[in-house]
Write a protein that holds these residues in place. Structure first.
Motif, mmCIF file in Angstrom:
data_model
loop_
_atom_site.group_PDB
_atom_site.id
_atom_site.type_symbol
_atom_site.label_atom_id
_atom_site.label_comp_id
_atom_site.label_asym_id
_atom_site.label_seq_id
_atom_site.Cartn_x
_atom_site.Cartn_y
_atom_site.Cartn_z
ATOM 1 N N CYS A 100 28.070 41.491 37.580
ATOM 2 C CA CYS A 100 28.381 43.016 37.820
ATOM 3 C C CYS A 100 29.471 43.521 37.307
ATOM 4 C CB CYS A 100 28.016 43.195 39.321
ATOM 5 S SG CYS A 100 26.581 42.737 39.978
ATOM 6 N N GLY A 101 30.559 42.663 37.361
ATOM 7 C CA GLY A 101 31.836 43.089 36.777
ATOM 8 C C GLY A 101 31.830 43.524 35.372
ATOM 9 N N ARG A 102 31.117 42.374 34.586
ATOM 10 C CA ARG A 102 31.202 42.715 33.251
ATOM 11 C C ARG A 102 30.254 43.900 33.029
ATOM 12 N NH1 ARG A 102 33.331 38.534 30.452
ATOM 13 N NH2 ARG A 102 33.954 36.649 31.400
ATOM 14 N N ILE A 103 29.078 44.063 33.618
ATOM 15 C CA ILE A 103 28.554 45.193 33.283
ATOM 16 C C ILE A 103 29.053 46.456 33.383
ATOM 17 C CG2 ILE A 103 25.785 45.696 33.046
ATOM 18 C CD1 ILE A 103 25.297 44.954 35.593
ATOM 19 N N ARG A 104 30.098 46.503 34.126
ATOM 20 C CA ARG A 104 30.890 47.587 34.516
ATOM 21 C C ARG A 104 32.135 47.696 33.518
ATOM 22 N NH1 ARG A 104 29.070 51.694 37.536
ATOM 23 N NH2 ARG A 104 28.191 51.089 39.715
ATOM 24 N N GLY A 105 32.187 46.708 32.665
ATOM 25 C CA GLY A 105 33.417 46.652 31.664
ATOM 26 C C GLY A 105 34.496 45.998 32.149
ATOM 27 N N LEU A 106 34.293 45.201 32.945
ATOM 28 C CA LEU A 106 35.512 44.509 33.674
ATOM 29 C C LEU A 106 35.844 43.124 32.687
ATOM 30 C CD1 LEU A 106 35.659 45.016 37.277
ATOM 31 C CD2 LEU A 106 36.681 46.344 35.749
ATOM 32 N N ARG A 107 37.034 42.682 32.161
ATOM 33 C CA ARG A 107 37.034 41.564 31.569
ATOM 34 C C ARG A 107 38.528 40.798 31.776
ATOM 35 N NH1 ARG A 107 32.727 43.139 30.348
ATOM 36 N NH2 ARG A 107 31.671 43.341 28.619
ATOM 37 N N GLY A 108 38.440 39.599 31.495
ATOM 38 C CA GLY A 108 39.590 38.840 31.712
ATOM 39 C C GLY A 108 40.482 38.794 32.870
ATOM 40 N N GLY A 109 41.637 39.055 32.997
ATOM 41 C CA GLY A 109 42.421 39.066 34.040
ATOM 42 C C GLY A 109 42.095 40.102 35.045
ATOM 43 N N ARG A 110 41.837 41.387 34.450
ATOM 44 C CA ARG A 110 41.328 42.504 35.320
ATOM 45 C C ARG A 110 40.019 41.835 36.244
ATOM 46 N NH1 ARG A 110 42.088 46.550 38.821
ATOM 47 N NH2 ARG A 110 40.466 48.308 38.612
ATOM 48 N N LEU A 111 39.143 41.479 35.681
ATOM 49 C CA LEU A 111 37.898 41.117 36.146
ATOM 50 C C LEU A 111 38.260 40.037 37.357
ATOM 51 C CD1 LEU A 111 34.868 40.675 36.682
ATOM 52 C CD2 LEU A 111 34.778 39.140 34.690
ATOM 53 N N ASN A 112 39.140 38.908 36.798
ATOM 54 C CA ASN A 112 39.255 37.882 37.798
ATOM 55 C C ASN A 112 40.075 38.347 38.911
ATOM 56 O OD1 ASN A 112 38.294 35.969 36.124
ATOM 57 N ND2 ASN A 112 40.148 35.439 35.048
ATOM 58 N N ASP A 113 41.271 39.360 38.946
ATOM 59 C CA ASP A 113 41.812 40.147 39.858
ATOM 60 C C ASP A 113 40.833 40.810 40.791
ATOM 61 O OD1 ASP A 113 44.147 39.086 39.097
ATOM 62 O OD2 ASP A 113 44.773 40.948 37.920
ATOM 63 N N ARG A 114 39.956 41.335 40.378
ATOM 64 C CA ARG A 114 38.986 42.203 41.382
ATOM 65 C C ARG A 114 38.183 41.377 41.974
ATOM 66 N NH1 ARG A 114 40.108 46.143 43.397
ATOM 67 N NH2 ARG A 114 37.928 46.812 43.756
ATOM 68 N N LEU A 115 37.836 40.176 41.228
ATOM 69 C CA LEU A 115 36.759 39.174 42.006
ATOM 70 C C LEU A 115 37.565 38.694 43.124
ATOM 71 C CD1 LEU A 115 34.794 37.294 39.026
ATOM 72 C CD2 LEU A 115 33.909 38.938 40.876
ATOM 73 N N ALA A 116 38.778 38.310 42.929
ATOM 74 C CA ALA A 116 39.703 37.681 44.027
ATOM 75 C C ALA A 116 39.796 38.739 45.275
ATOM 76 C CB ALA A 116 40.914 37.408 43.452
ATOM 77 N N ASP A 117 39.918 39.988 44.814
ATOM 78 C CA ASP A 117 40.067 41.234 45.793
ATOM 79 C C ASP A 117 38.724 41.118 46.757
ATOM 80 O OD1 ASP A 117 42.487 41.643 44.752
ATOM 81 O OD2 ASP A 117 41.680 43.411 43.825
ATOM 82 N N MET A 118 37.787 40.944 46.121
ATOM 83 C CA MET A 118 36.339 40.948 46.861
ATOM 84 C C MET A 118 36.298 39.841 47.897
ATOM 85 S SD MET A 118 35.091 43.894 46.091
ATOM 86 C CE MET A 118 36.870 44.316 45.985
ATOM 87 N N VAL A 119 36.614 38.736 47.304
ATOM 88 C CA VAL A 119 36.803 37.361 48.093
ATOM 89 C C VAL A 119 37.573 37.569 49.514
ATOM 90 C CG1 VAL A 119 37.388 35.030 48.541
ATOM 91 C CG2 VAL A 119 36.584 35.684 46.527
ATOM 92 N N ASP A 120 38.499 38.118 49.340
ATOM 93 C CA ASP A 120 39.429 38.612 50.534
ATOM 94 C C ASP A 120 38.891 39.861 51.350
ATOM 95 O OD1 ASP A 120 41.114 36.518 49.938
ATOM 96 O OD2 ASP A 120 42.465 37.771 48.952
ATOM 97 N N ALA A 121 38.473 40.749 50.475
ATOM 98 C CA ALA A 121 38.148 42.158 51.350
ATOM 99 C C ALA A 121 37.171 42.088 51.963
ATOM 100 C CB ALA A 121 38.026 43.349 50.249
#
Length: 316
Positions: A100-121
């Motif tokens: 889902c992140g990749r289809i939204r245009g997220l890549r690299g560190g930005r994608l990893n950071d947002r995935l980590a945020d979702m794990v916690d949130a």
């Protein structure tokens, strides 16, 4: 800043008009509870705002971008949790959210950071590597919330966001919505009224495809800004309770419930300021077994039933 605008949205399915002229504006920082009975047009309206359905008339825009004229640009600004939280069941949670992140245009560190945020949130650590089809309904709903939040959208549209969650999970979801609300415009479509007062700054009620109320929860339950009635609990279930009260008090008397040998009524002040203390003094000599007296504030579900059915908001 106005982030969601609809003007005269109409959607028909054959001879059925599911949405009939819905106009709505939502500012940044607002959490709007979009309420209505099943079949009222809530989900259809959400689908038109997000561009999943084309309206037969009217328009919708996201942050000033017309959804019909530039759907891709509008959808970039929206996070959407559809009814049922659809997902690819054979994918693991982490793989699905990365997709889902990749289809939204997220890549690299930005994608990893947002995935980590979702794990916690959204508390997904325990199921991160499990296939979505093996999850409980509550966890599938959490995955749906995570994909809606992943790209940090300006507008968040949630269709029944707490469906399937247990009481603790509902509390966590409400806390998450409150935390992210200041920077977003959020619309929560629901028929569960307990979801509205804890998190919503406005309540918009729709019935038969039309908006029938738009106000804060407090304005809906106390339209004059102060209570306009008194409730009295009488230790009797006799049919004569109302008539005996009407003989000694001024105002209209209505039964709101009977329980455990008692009757609870509302006495409307009919334009005057309600006075529980004065009323207690009057009732002391009535011979009725008075158990409790206080200011009456109608519940949101009373108001909901009244405006969607044309009934009286004090009746249960």
């Amino acid at each position: 800043m106005e982030l969601v605008t609809t003007q005269g949205l109409v959607k028909r399915f054959g001879s059925l008009t599911a949405v009939d002229g819905v106009s709505l504006r939502v500012q940044r920082g607002e959490v709007v509870g979009f309420l209505g009975p099943n079949g009222a047009g809530k989900s259809t309206t959400m689908k038109m705002i997000t561009g999943f359905l084309q309206p037969d008339a009217g328009s919708a825009s996201i942050a000033g971008i017309d959804v019909a004229k530039d759907p891709v640009a509008a959808k970039r600004r929206v996070g959407y949790l559809p009814e049922g939280a659809p997902a690819y069941g054979d994918m693991a949670v982490g793989a699905f959210l990365e997709f889902c992140g990749r289809i939204r245009g997220l890549r690299g560190g930005r994608l990893n950071d947002r995935l980590a945020d979702m794990v916690d949130a959204v508390a997904l650590a325990d199921v991160w590597n499990r296939p979505i089809e093996t999850l409980s309904k509550g966890f599938r709903r959490r995955v749906g919330i995570a994909q809606a939040l992943l790209h940090d959208p300006d507008v968040l549209i949630l269709d029944e966001p707490t469906d399937g969650l247990d009481p603790n999970q509902k509390h966590e979801m409400r806390a998450l919505i409150r935390a992210i609300a200041p920077g977003k415009a959020i619309i929560i479509s629901t028929h569960i009224l307990e979801e509205v007062e804890p998190v919503c700054s406005r309540a918009v009620i729709i019935a038969a495809g039309r908006i029938v109320a738009d106000a804060t929860p407090q304005e809906l339950t106390e339209p004059t800004g102060k209570p306009s009635a008194v409730f009295v609990t009488v230790g009797s279930r006799e049919e004569t309770v109302v008539s005996r009260l009407e003989m000694v008090v001024k105002g209209r008397v209505e039964i709101i419930e009977r329980f455990d040998g008692s009757t609870r009524v509302v006495i409307h002040a009919d334009g005057t300021t309600p006075d529980p203390i004065g009323l207690a003094a009057v009732l002391a000599g009535s011979g009725l077994p008075i158990e409790e007296i206080g200011l009456y504030r109608p519940k949101l579900d009373d108001i909901f039933r009244a405006v969607t059915t044309g009934g009286n908001p004090t009746l249960h």
